[in-house]
Every structure is written in C-alpha cells, then in structure tokens.
Design a protein around this motif. Structure first.
Motif, PDB file in Angstrom:
ATOM      1  N   GLY A   8       4.541   4.211   2.102  1.00 42.70           N
ATOM      2  CA  GLY A   8       4.654   3.302   0.976  1.00 42.70           C
ATOM      3  C   GLY A   8       6.006   2.622   0.922  1.00 42.70           C
ATOM      4  N   ALA A   9       7.062   3.379   1.224  1.00 42.89           N
ATOM      5  CA  ALA A   9       8.414   2.805   1.234  1.00 42.89           C
ATOM      6  C   ALA A   9       8.542   1.744   2.321  1.00 42.89           C
ATOM      7  CB  ALA A   9       9.442   3.906   1.445  1.00 42.89           C
ATOM      8  N   LEU A  10       7.981   2.016   3.488  1.00 46.42           N
ATOM      9  CA  LEU A  10       8.016   1.056   4.589  1.00 46.42           C
ATOM     10  C   LEU A  10       7.300  -0.236   4.202  1.00 46.42           C
ATOM     11  CD1 LEU A  10       8.752   0.716   7.672  1.00 46.42           C
ATOM     12  CD2 LEU A  10       6.456   1.543   8.152  1.00 46.42           C
ATOM     13  N   ALA A  11       6.109  -0.103   3.621  1.00 49.11           N
ATOM     14  CA  ALA A  11       5.346  -1.278   3.216  1.00 49.11           C
ATOM     15  C   ALA A  11       6.059  -2.039   2.102  1.00 49.11           C
ATOM     16  CB  ALA A  11       3.945  -0.857   2.765  1.00 49.11           C
ATOM     17  N   ALA A  12       6.633  -1.318   1.144  1.00 53.94           N
ATOM     18  CA  ALA A  12       7.326  -1.966   0.028  1.00 53.94           C
ATOM     19  C   ALA A  12       8.524  -2.768   0.518  1.00 53.94           C
ATOM     20  CB  ALA A  12       7.764  -0.920  -0.988  1.00 53.94           C
ATOM     21  N   ALA A  13       9.296  -2.201   1.435  1.00 53.44           N
ATOM     22  CA  ALA A  13      10.476  -2.900   1.940  1.00 53.44           C
ATOM     23  C   ALA A  13      10.088  -4.086   2.812  1.00 53.44           C
ATOM     24  CB  ALA A  13      11.360  -1.930   2.724  1.00 53.44           C
ATOM     25  N   LEU A  14       9.010  -3.962   3.580  1.00 54.55           N
ATOM     26  CA  LEU A  14       8.523  -5.104   4.354  1.00 54.55           C
ATOM     27  C   LEU A  14       8.134  -6.252   3.433  1.00 54.55           C
ATOM     28  CD1 LEU A  14       6.299  -3.450   7.116  1.00 54.55           C
ATOM     29  CD2 LEU A  14       8.318  -4.867   7.489  1.00 54.55           C
ATOM     30  N   THR A  72       4.051  -2.959  -5.331  1.00 59.44           N
ATOM     31  CA  THR A  72       4.174  -1.561  -4.896  1.00 59.44           C
ATOM     32  C   THR A  72       3.493  -0.624  -5.874  1.00 59.44           C
ATOM     33  OG1 THR A  72       6.256  -2.015  -3.739  1.00 59.44           O
ATOM     34  CG2 THR A  72       5.817   0.269  -4.344  1.00 59.44           C
ATOM     35  N   LEU A  73       3.735  -0.827  -7.165  1.00 61.32           N
ATOM     36  CA  LEU A  73       3.148   0.046  -8.185  1.00 61.32           C
ATOM     37  C   LEU A  73       1.633  -0.100  -8.266  1.00 61.32           C
ATOM     38  CD1 LEU A  73       5.752  -0.319 -11.078  1.00 61.32           C
ATOM     39  CD2 LEU A  73       5.230   1.764  -9.804  1.00 61.32           C
ATOM     40  N   TYR A  74       1.157  -1.329  -8.227  1.00 57.56           N
ATOM     41  CA  TYR A  74      -0.254  -1.574  -8.484  1.00 57.56           C
ATOM     42  C   TYR A  74      -1.087  -1.807  -7.221  1.00 57.56           C
ATOM     43  CZ  TYR A  74       1.071  -1.845 -13.368  1.00 57.56           C
ATOM     44  OH  TYR A  74       1.548  -1.540 -14.617  1.00 57.56           O
ATOM     45  N   GLY A  75      -0.555  -1.425  -6.081  1.00 57.87           N
ATOM     46  CA  GLY A  75      -1.332  -1.574  -4.862  1.00 57.87           C
ATOM     47  C   GLY A  75      -0.849  -0.720  -3.715  1.00 57.87           C
ATOM     48  N   LEU A  76       0.417  -0.912  -3.321  1.00 61.34           N
ATOM     49  CA  LEU A  76       0.905  -0.265  -2.107  1.00 61.34           C
ATOM     50  C   LEU A  76       0.986   1.255  -2.229  1.00 61.34           C
ATOM     51  CD1 LEU A  76       3.716  -2.731  -0.942  1.00 61.34           C
ATOM     52  CD2 LEU A  76       1.364  -2.548  -0.132  1.00 61.34           C
ATOM     53  N   TYR A  84      -0.805   3.265  -4.049  1.00 67.69           N
ATOM     54  CA  TYR A  84      -2.149   3.840  -4.005  1.00 67.69           C
ATOM     55  C   TYR A  84      -2.702   3.800  -2.581  1.00 67.69           C
ATOM     56  CZ  TYR A  84      -7.006   4.761  -5.273  1.00 67.69           C
ATOM     57  OH  TYR A  84      -8.261   5.309  -5.373  1.00 67.69           O
ATOM     58  N   ALA A  85      -2.569   2.635  -1.920  1.00 69.72           N
ATOM     59  CA  ALA A  85      -3.100   2.486  -0.568  1.00 69.72           C
ATOM     60  C   ALA A  85      -2.368   3.388   0.431  1.00 69.72           C
ATOM     61  CB  ALA A  85      -2.994   1.025  -0.133  1.00 69.72           C
ATOM     62  N   ALA A  86      -1.035   3.405   0.347  1.00 69.62           N
ATOM     63  CA  ALA A  86      -0.265   4.245   1.264  1.00 69.62           C
ATOM     64  C   ALA A  86      -0.538   5.721   1.017  1.00 69.62           C
ATOM     65  CB  ALA A  86       1.227   3.953   1.113  1.00 69.62           C
ATOM     66  N   GLY A  87      -0.749   6.082  -0.251  1.00 70.95           N
ATOM     67  CA  GLY A  87      -1.091   7.466  -0.560  1.00 70.95           C
ATOM     68  C   GLY A  87      -2.406   7.874   0.080  1.00 70.95           C
ATOM     69  N   ALA A  88      -3.379   6.954   0.066  1.00 67.04           N
ATOM     70  CA  ALA A  88      -4.666   7.250   0.698  1.00 67.04           C
ATOM     71  C   ALA A  88      -4.505   7.420   2.207  1.00 67.04           C
ATOM     72  CB  ALA A  88      -5.661   6.129   0.389  1.00 67.04           C
ATOM     73  N   VAL A  89      -3.690   6.564   2.830  1.00 72.90           N
ATOM     74  CA  VAL A  89      -3.453   6.668   4.271  1.00 72.90           C
ATOM     75  C   VAL A  89      -2.736   7.971   4.605  1.00 72.90           C
ATOM     76  CG1 VAL A  89      -2.236   5.653   6.235  1.00 72.90           C
ATOM     77  CG2 VAL A  89      -3.435   4.178   4.609  1.00 72.90           C
ATOM     78  N   GLY A 115       6.496   9.749  -5.561  1.00 69.62           N
ATOM     79  CA  GLY A 115       6.398  10.045  -4.136  1.00 69.62           C
ATOM     80  C   GLY A 115       5.067   9.693  -3.516  1.00 69.62           C
ATOM     81  N   GLN A 116       4.106   9.215  -4.313  1.00 62.88           N
ATOM     82  CA  GLN A 116       2.795   8.872  -3.775  1.00 62.88           C
ATOM     83  C   GLN A 116       2.928   7.769  -2.734  1.00 62.88           C
ATOM     84  OE1 GLN A 116      -0.135   8.294  -6.820  1.00 62.88           O
ATOM     85  NE2 GLN A 116      -1.523   7.138  -5.503  1.00 62.88           N
ATOM     86  N   GLY A 117       2.392   8.011  -1.564  1.00 57.74           N
ATOM     87  CA  GLY A 117       2.533   7.060  -0.462  1.00 57.74           C
ATOM     88  C   GLY A 117       3.682   7.386   0.465  1.00 57.74           C
ATOM     89  N   GLY A 118       4.686   8.111  -0.039  1.00 60.89           N
ATOM     90  CA  GLY A 118       5.780   8.589   0.792  1.00 60.89           C
ATOM     91  C   GLY A 118       6.465   7.512   1.605  1.00 60.89           C
TER      92      GLY A 118
END
Length: 471
Positions: A207-213, A247-251, A253-258, A201-204
């Motif tokens: 993260g899902a929005l960024a991954a799908a984009l 997603t695992l190695y970038g998004l 983590y970044a989305a979780g920080a946001v 769930g990290q990034g919530g």
C-alpha cells in the motif's frame, strides 16, 4: 592481500568509458551497479580481468560488478566521488529508458527496498534476541526496551518505502513518505471504506508503494499546471490531499487484499506442496542471484514479515547458497592433485570465497568458480533444490521455518530464525537443510561436475587466475 579501493575504482571507471559515461552509481551487499550512457564503451574482458573483480553481469545499460561484501562499500564510495566530480548523474527516467519495461520495474522496486535491508537485518536480530530472552525468562527489565527498538522500524517501514519510492520515480521524497504514512497512522481506524473500518497498517509496504507512486504522478501533473508563484503552496497540498484520499478509499483496501492473498498462498503452498515447492525454489534461486533479480522478492518477504512475523520463503531460498558451497568444495577436492597454475588460482579463489559463501554471500563462488566452469553451477542448483525440498517437507508436516528479517542466509541466518513451533525446531530443520544441500551439491559436483582429467581447463583463460564466464 586486498586491493586498494581507490585503485580499483580508477581501473573500473577506465574500463567502463570513464566517469563521464556513468549516469548512476549504486551498490548492494556484493555488487557495484553502474548505469552507463553508452554501454558499448565498456571493455568487458578488461573489466572481468581486473584483480578483485569476481564477475560482471550485463543488464541493459547497467553493469553489475561483483566485488564481494565489505569491498563493494569502499569501492563504491571511491567511484561515486569520481563520478560526482565529473558532474553526473542524470534523472532516473533517462538512466532506465534503454531497459525493457519488465526489467525496469524489477530494478526500480529493488532500488526502493535494498536501502532498507541493513535496518531490517539489525532489527530482525534484535527481535530474535528479545524472543529468546522472553522464552527463557532472562533480563525481564530489558525485554520491553528491546521490543520497542526492534519493532519501531517495522511499524514505520511504510514511511521509508514511500520516501524511497518517490525518490526513485522522480518525485519529492518527503511527499512520498507523507502519503505513505497514512497507511500506518492509527487514526485510519476511524475511516470506513467499502463498508468496513480500515486498520492501521492495512496494505503494508504494498500500500505504501502504491500510495507513493500515485503521489509522484499527482505531483508531476500538478507542478506542470500551476503558476510558479503558487507551486510551493498548491503542489504539496494537492499531492497529499488527492493521494491521501485515494489511499484511504481505495489503495489500502486493495493492497490489503493482495497482501492477504500473498500470505495465504505462501501458507497453502508449503502446507500442500512443501517438498515440491522447496525443490523448485531452492533449485531456481541461484539463476535469480546470477541475474541480480532476487532483490525483486524483497516486497514479498517484507509483506510476510509484516503479516506473520517471519518470511517462510527465505530459508528455502537460502538452500541455494548451501548447494553452491558444496559444489565449490567438490571442485576443490577434485583438483587437489592438479598443480597447474590455473588450478592453483582456482583453489585460491575457492579458499577466499568459501567464508563468504558459508555466510550466504554466493556471488564470489558463482562468478569465480561454478558459473565459469559450467556444470558445477547446475550441480550447485541441484544441491539447493535438495535442501529446499528438505525444509519444505517439514513444512508439509506442520513445522514451518521462517526468518524475522531479510538479507543474510547461510550460517548468518541462524540468529533470525523462528517458526510456528519455536526457535529450536526451526533451527534444527534449517541446519538439516543446509547439510543436505552441502552433501548433494558436493556429491553431484564430485561425480558429474567436472570431466575426468585436465579436460575442464578449456573453460579457463590462458591468463593465470582468470575465469572466462560462458557466452
């Protein structure tokens, strides 16, 4: 008496250039949204004059036609049936190319999240009911089942966000959902990124929005480069693999920080500047609703709900609708001795729109009453600002009011209320905010919202019962 949805749909299509001019049909809780190939073909005055149409908001090639809750669902079905018969629509990129990049981004984000609102409301109400049962110790055998039902959707909301994102941006929806599912998969706890183990769930939803984009971009890139015979094998495989790894190695983590920053900022804002923040948010929300931009706040609400179990912003924003109700009541009282036909029609509009306004649906009052008259719209914003300041003041004192789901406001928000000190204090503060917004909106409108005498009628069309929005 309600207008026939089929007749309303036919009349609307006739005034927007016919079914062939419509490239997209969608709706939210109160508005029919039509994207048009040629916006200049719209008969704006004729559209606003239709019975049952409470307002029209031009938005680039899109027309947002305010019909009110319930009615909009029926009319949208009739419009969609007629547009579908005409062989529409085109791709999303063509529908939105005439809009600016900022408005396009907001509209697309809204299109991703708006379809999720009914599930968020239903699950939020069940979560509130379950919390009430747990606190009172009643029906202990039922609470585990209610907890599972209420929590399941939110636990998997990333998948739905991914599906809708890919659909909106021209990708394969199931691939968007598959990549977004990585965000909530329990097995990610075994993956190490940036020196730490990831958390499911990290990034919530961010993260899902960024991954799908990303998945949509990868899919389009791969599909344009592989032979047709291998497309069915290579395109989905490469899409899921590349997007999943990024997603695992970038998004995540970044989305979780946001997401963490959003939660921290919201808490800090209310704890240190609660009254001022509430004043600003409550006072400015009606213009956002008027422009249809309030849906862009859904990802922020959803992120807060994922993190804290509730969003502290929605109760503040809900005060805008209460100020609108107070302003409409003042107009009704101020015009009680005016027996002219336009005034009688205005009072009828207020009577019919007030129940929806009390339940947090503000568009009928905005487009039917306050905005056409001008000053009542500003005094309604003043009421919303006062209510927001009231709720924000108590947040500064340490009592936060939140909503477990998004969608309703007004009285309809009470079943969704909670806070850091429980349901009781949250409900009491929220009720106090509503009363404050009602009172200030009413008083400001009664004293300053309408000129003395019949001078206010210059804002009204000569045709009985029609209201002319300001230019």
């Amino acid at each position: 008496m309600r207008n026939d949805p089929a007749s309303t749909a036919t009349a609307i299509l006739h005034r927007v250039g016919g079914p062939a001019n419509v490239t997209s049909v969608a709706h939210c809780m109160t508005r029919l949204r039509l994207t048009l190939a040629d916006p200049t073909a719209v008969d704006e005055e004729g559209l606003r004059a239709l019975p049952g149409v409470l307002g029209v908001v031009p938005d680039g090639p899109t027309r947002q036609i305010v019909l009110g809750p319930g009615v909009v669902d029926e009319v949208t079905k009739e419009v969609a049936a007629r547009v579908g018969a005409a062989g529409q629509p085109g791709p999303a990129e063509a529908r939105l190319k005439a809009q600016g990049p900022f408005r396009t981004a907001l509209r697309r984000v809204a299109n991703v999240f708006v379809p999720l609102i009914p599930a968020l409301i239903g699950c939020g109400i069940l979560a509130g009911l379950n919390g009430l049962l747990l606190n009172t110790g009643r029906l202990p055998a039922l609470t585990p089942a209610l907890s599972a039902i209420a929590s399941a959707f939110l636990a998997l909301i990333a998948v739905f966000v991914g599906h809708n994102t890919a659909k909106e941006f021209g990708g394969t929806p199931v691939l968007g959902g598959a990549v977004a599912a990585v965000v909530v998969y329990p097995g990610v706890a075994k993956v190490t990124a940036f020196g730490t183990h990831l958390a499911p769930g990290q990034g919530g939803v961010l993260g899902a929005l960024a991954a799908a984009l990303l998945a949509t971009r990868v899919e389009k890139w791969v599909r344009g480069r592989v032979p047709g015979a291998l497309d069915v094998l290579l395109t989905p495989t490469v899409t899921v693999l590349v997007s999943g790894l990024v997603t695992l190695y970038g998004l995540m983590y970044a989305a979780g920080a946001v997401a963490t920053a959003i939660g921290t900022a919201a808490n800090w804002l209310l704890a240190t500047t609660g009254a001022a923040a509430g004043l600003l948010l409550g006072g400015l929300f009606l213009p956002l609703v008027m422009l249809g931009l309030h849906q862009a706040l859904i990802p922020i609400h959803t992120t807060l709900i994922e993190q804290q179990g509730y969003t502290v912003l929605l109760p503040l924003l809900a005060m805008a609708g209460a100020g609108q109700v107070g302003a409409a009541l003042a107009v009704y009282v101020r015009t009680r001795h005016d027996v002219s036909v336009p005034t009688a029609s205005l009072r009828t509009t207020i009577r019919s729109a007030l129940p929806a306004g009390l339940l947090g649906v503000g568009e009928p009052l905005i487009y039917g009453v306050s905005l056409p008259l001008g000053r009542p719209f500003l005094t309604a914003c003043a009421g919303g600002a006062a209510g927001g300041a009231f709720v924000g003041f108590f947040a500064m004192l340490g009592t936060k009011v939140g909503a477990t789901a998004i969608g309703p406001s007004g009285w309809a928000l009470f079943p969704l209320l909670t806070g850091n000190r429980g349901v009781g204090p949250a409900a009491a503060i929220y009720a106090g905010g509503l009363l404050t917004a009602y009172a200030v909106g009413f008083t400001a409108t009664y004293l300053f919202g309408l000129p003395r005498g019949p001078a206010w009628r210059h804002r009204r069309d000569a045709r009985p019962g029609r209201v002319v929005p300001p230019a």
